[in-house]
Design an enzyme around this catalytic site. Sequence first.
Site, PDB file in Angstrom:
ATOM      1  N   CYS A  65       0.878  -1.848  -0.121  1.00  0.00           N
ATOM      2  CA  CYS A  65       0.359   0.181   0.153  1.00  0.00           C
ATOM      3  C   CYS A  65       1.069   0.548   0.054  1.00  0.00           C
ATOM      4  O   CYS A  65       1.864   1.409   0.416  1.00  0.00           O
ATOM      5  CB  CYS A  65      -1.101  -0.045   1.321  1.00  0.00           C
ATOM      6  SG  CYS A  65      -2.662   1.289   1.521  1.00  0.00           S
ATOM      7  N   CYS A  72      -0.969  -0.283  10.343  1.00  0.00           N
ATOM      8  CA  CYS A  72      -1.278  -1.233   9.118  1.00  0.00           C
ATOM      9  C   CYS A  72      -0.123  -1.860   8.906  1.00  0.00           C
ATOM     10  O   CYS A  72       1.690  -1.449   8.338  1.00  0.00           O
ATOM     11  CB  CYS A  72      -1.272  -0.372   8.241  1.00  0.00           C
ATOM     12  SG  CYS A  72      -2.013  -1.321   6.394  1.00  0.00           S
ATOM     13  N   CYS A 109     -17.051  -9.179   4.103  1.00  0.00           N
ATOM     14  CA  CYS A 109     -16.917  -7.685   3.822  1.00  0.00           C
ATOM     15  C   CYS A 109     -15.085  -7.502   2.700  1.00  0.00           C
ATOM     16  O   CYS A 109     -14.128  -8.912   3.078  1.00  0.00           O
ATOM     17  CB  CYS A 109     -15.973  -7.372   4.651  1.00  0.00           C
ATOM     18  SG  CYS A 109     -17.636  -6.957   6.088  1.00  0.00           S
TER      19      CYS A 109
END
Length: 391
Positions: A65, A72, A109
């Site tokens: 990312c 994270c 999800c």
Amino acid sequence: MDLLKTLVEKGLRRELPTREEALAVLATSDDELLDVVAAAGKVRRQWFGRRVKLNYLVNLKSGLCPEDCSYCSQRLGSTAEILKYTWLKPDEASKAAAAGVAGGAKRVCLVASGRGPTDRDVERVSGTIKAIKEQNEGVEVCACLGLLSDGQAERLRAAGADAYNHNLNTSEGTYGDITTTHTYADRVDTVNRAHAAGLSACSGLIAGMGESDEDLVDVVFSLRALDPDSVPVNFLIPFEGTPLAKEWNLTPQRCLRILAMTRFVCPDVEVRLAGGREVHLRTMQPLALHLVNSIFLGDYLTSEGQEGKADLDMIADAGFEVEGAGTTTLPEHRSGAGCAPCGGADGGEGAGGCAGAVPAARSDVAPADAVRTDLVAVRRRGAGTDIAPNA
């Protein structure tokens, strides 16, 4: 305790507590903890009975990312040894989702790392949503793809998405300390875009990043003002290789207070016990079911959760039941066409909104020897691997 009586009465009326009352919940002692859980449990049962909704995560694209969110394991610069893979094909994602549905999940999800989706990404995820819906009758699908731009929420809704998740994570005042590559306002904008497109908004927080009680109350009050249908409460998983790897600030008691405060502020929304519950609540997870009405089943995005069967056994042993596919999760006043905001005409302080100093000797702050890195297990199964998922 007069505080708890007041909070129960307000919760049953969907009335917003004061900030002082919310802070007081976080400041209660361990001796008062079961009283706090019992009080918040009355509010939980008023709006959701003894039902527990199960949700299942499918990580569509893991790692790499470009954002620098400190919590994270997929962030820019992370050295956490997580699974890294590009987009799953629709049939791969649908197969992963089916495992969760078979395990009892009502909602799937779909999550992808990154700043936000390109239009091509939205097209790809739309195909995945359609595949999951075709193969799993009645399942809800929530997308979590980062920051949305014009028209993307509408396209996801047209493809069959039921909800969109984008967490605020922490208070506006401390957001810049956690992330620098986007802003708190960016996150609020995406939640509003989801709302405007007719998607059920899902937005929550992460506790345990070194924030103060005031920060926790700030973010939960902000969530109530945003009016999401679902508020996931995550507890930081301190991954080695991330900036917050040393932040072991939570105890089971602290986690329960945070969940209770969230329930009092957001009485009639789906409060979901999310990432980090096994790490920080440990053997006290069943008590949390008296506060939340929703949990994730099995594994998370990059870490392993407890076995799906253990989740189901825990729910049954605690005297709760898994919410069936044919049951509407939210109370009628929220799920019906004529839903009024929490507090409505009779809501006093809560009108127009819905969601929704600790002494050193307290046990809320874990001593150094309580750090349990052994509890953090990197996910090695399920989506992106050839190993069966945990559901």
